[in-house]
Design an enzyme around this catalytic site. Structure first.
Site, PDB file in Angstrom:
ATOM      1  N   CYS A 141     -27.978  -8.417 -15.883  1.00 27.32           N
ATOM      2  CA  CYS A 141     -27.433  -8.126 -17.212  1.00 27.32           C
ATOM      3  C   CYS A 141     -28.491  -8.466 -18.269  1.00 27.32           C
ATOM      4  CB  CYS A 141     -26.167  -8.938 -17.464  1.00 27.32           C
ATOM      5  SG  CYS A 141     -25.548  -8.788 -19.152  1.00 27.32           S
ATOM      6  N   CYS A 166     -23.079  -6.415 -18.653  1.00 25.20           N
ATOM      7  CA  CYS A 166     -21.849  -6.618 -17.897  1.00 25.20           C
ATOM      8  C   CYS A 166     -20.749  -5.722 -18.464  1.00 25.20           C
ATOM      9  CB  CYS A 166     -21.360  -8.059 -18.032  1.00 25.20           C
ATOM     10  SG  CYS A 166     -22.456  -9.291 -17.339  1.00 25.20           S
ATOM     11  N   CYS A 191     -19.345 -11.840 -19.602  1.00 27.33           N
ATOM     12  CA  CYS A 191     -20.674 -11.850 -20.215  1.00 27.33           C
ATOM     13  C   CYS A 191     -20.723 -12.857 -21.377  1.00 27.33           C
ATOM     14  CB  CYS A 191     -21.022 -10.441 -20.712  1.00 27.33           C
ATOM     15  SG  CYS A 191     -22.770 -10.192 -21.047  1.00 27.33           S
ATOM     16  N   GLY A 238       0.789  -1.231   0.000  1.00 29.25           N
ATOM     17  CA  GLY A 238       0.000   0.000   0.000  1.00 29.25           C
ATOM     18  C   GLY A 238       0.814   1.271   0.000  1.00 29.25           C
ATOM     19  N   CYS A 290     -26.806 -11.538 -20.473  1.00 31.79           N
ATOM     20  CA  CYS A 290     -26.476 -12.862 -19.931  1.00 31.79           C
ATOM     21  C   CYS A 290     -27.213 -13.155 -18.629  1.00 31.79           C
ATOM     22  CB  CYS A 290     -24.973 -12.996 -19.722  1.00 31.79           C
ATOM     23  SG  CYS A 290     -24.371 -12.156 -18.242  1.00 31.79           S
TER      24      CYS A 290
HETATM   25 ZN   LIG Z   1     -23.706 -10.126 -18.958  1.00 34.09          ZN
END
Ligand SMILES: [Zn+2]
Lengths: 189, 292
Positions: free
Chosen positions: B240, B265, B271, B31, B243
């Site tokens: 989505c 997506c 997707c 970090g 999909c």
């Molecule tokens: Zn999708």
């Protein structure tokens, strides 16, 4: 002497250093895991692995400290020819190479500054062998625990207590490497 | 085959060694932003030159590289970077997350969980999470040194006071292993939980700002929040439309000039993979009700 110094470097540096770095990266990112590297043949008594690490990470901008038996004429020539790193005392080293007993007292090495903890030394510690037996290691890079045969635990626990300051360590033996960044918590044994 | 006119992965050996040292220090202090001497790359800064340099320093000939831009493999930016490394490093490329060993990304973490052996390289425009509070570099370094992160919390809490919630939805700040506050790059906060305890190595490169930082595998990463307003990894409340995934990050797309829109997506590989397995979204199947 000179003939020895010319040998033992990478023959195809761009690709060999890339593969070597990937192993070093995985080793440091997964403390305690043991990985293999190839491609260097430094003068005795320096290991293949230590030679690979030097060739991969060091150059004319990285002051290097050679400790104990690693600080021999053949090795100094090899470093001068293949790497060009200026040889310095422990206090000024970005990298240091030697056996644990020769690197001590390790409190000599740079641990970074509070605003720049990256300005710290990386120790390349030569061992006879690396095994996954020894104190338990936990922390970033480790899912549950790893184990590694460290030369001692107190110094690494003290180093962890300095976090985010501290030195980082790459252990080498033959063609094997293992990483121990300052972030790793070392079990007290 | 690599193009002989270039060194392997374009950068010269000394530059790669310098970047590699910075990456290892970043790994050692998760970090923390390590300065590095960023090089000119044959592409504009906005194209992720920091990520490109980190990728160049890590690539091996055996890698299979995936490059995504906001989740998509087929944008100009992603295609250019992929071609660049295919030419200069001779690496194989892929659009499939599961096949990739190295993934360079702008603004997303793939939906398919990362695994050990993979490296995820983030392109970062502004690496300093405190920059909008304090423009001076010496001061932000001091704040990190002293763990002076109170102002950051105040800013987030002002969001709550003003909007009833934390309005920051991208580049949502995180704290790494209870120590450094870090900018996760402009990923949606939906992706923040994926940063934590990932089996993969995650590296961050900022070219213009000359910073590299890192998350080793299994590193704990917490999104900053408050007891009364816990962090939420939000997304659009839809499935989505292609999909039917209900758990992926969605882009809203305008589909006609009557204000029609669809949600798809943002991760195009995810997707496509679902559709290939027969999942059908609202605008994919003519009668979505009948499909159930
Ligand atoms: Zn999708």
């Amino acid at each position: 002497m000179i003939a020895d110094a010319l040998a033992g470097g990478f023959t195809e540096a761009p690709v060999q250093s890339a593969r070597a770095f990937r192993e070093v990266l995985e080793a440091m990112a997964r403390p305690g895991t043991i990985r293999r590297v190839v491609g260097a043949l430094p003068p005795a008594p320096v290991s293949v692995a230590a030679g690979v690490v030097l060739l991969t990470l060091c150059d004319g901008t990285t002051p290097l400290y050679l400790a104990g038996a690693a600080d021999c004429a053949a090795m100094r020539d090899w470093v001068a020819f293949h790497i060009g790193a200026p040889l310095v005392t422990a206090e000024y080293a970005a990298f240091a190479l030697g056996r644990w007993e020769d690197l001590n007292p390790i409190t000599r090495f740079r641990v970074g500054q509070p605003d720049y903890p990256d300005r710290s030394a990386t120790l390349i510690v030569e061992q006879d062998k690396l095994t996954n037996q020894g104190p338990a290691l936990t922390g970033p890079g480790i899912e549950t625990a790893n184990w590694l045969n460290l030369p001692e635990t107190a110094a690494f626990r003290a180093n962890r207590a300095l976090f985010p300051l501290g030195f980082d360590t790459i252990f080498t033996a033959g063609d094997q490497i293992a990483g121990l960044p300052r972030s790793t918590r070392v079990e007290a044994i | 085959m690599t193009d002989e006119a270039y060194n392997f992965a374009y950068l010269d050996e000394q530059t790669k060694a310098m970047i590699r040292r910075a990456i290892l220090k970043g790994i050692a202090v998760p970090g923390y932003q390590v300065p590095f001497a960023s090089r000119e790359m044959p592409m504009p800064y906005g194209w992720g030159t920091g990520g490109v340099q980190v990728t160049a320093a890590c690539l091996v000939p055996e890698d299979r590289l995936k490059v995504i831009d906001q989740g998509a493999d087929d944008t100009t930016n992603a295609v250019s970077i992929r071609k660049f490394f295919a030419r200069t490093a001779g690496v194989a490329t892929t659009e499939r997350t599961v096949e990739a060993t190295m993934i360079q990304t702008r603004h997303r973490i793939p939906e398919v969980p990362m695994k050990a052996g993979q490296i995820l390289v983030f392109q970062v425009p502004i690496p300093e999470p405190l920059r909008f509070l304090e423009p001076r570099e010496a001061e932000t370094r001091k704040m990190h040194e002293l763990e002076e992160y109170g102002l950051m919390h105040v800013k987030l809490y002002e969001d709550i006071a003003r909007h009833g919630q934390i309005a920051t939805s991208y580049a949502y700040p995180v704290k790494v292993e209870g120590r450094y506050v870090m900018d996760p790059s402009p990923i949606p906060k939906f992706d923040n939980p994926k940063l934590s305890c990932s089996p993969a190595i995650q590296l961050f490169g900022a070219g213009r700002e000359q910073r590299i930082y890192a998350l080793p595998p299994w590193t704990k990463v917490e999104s900053l929040d408050f007891d009364d307003h816990p962090f939420k990894a939000t997304k659009a409340a839809h499935d989505c439309d292609l999909c039917a995934a209900g758990d992926s990050y969605l882009d809203e797309v305008i589909i006609d000039d009557q204000g029609g829109r669809m949600f798809v997506c943002s991760d195009t590989d995810f997707c496509a993979g679902r559709r290939a397995k027969g999942h059908k979204g609202r605008l994919w199947a003519p009668e979505p009700e009948a499909a159930e």
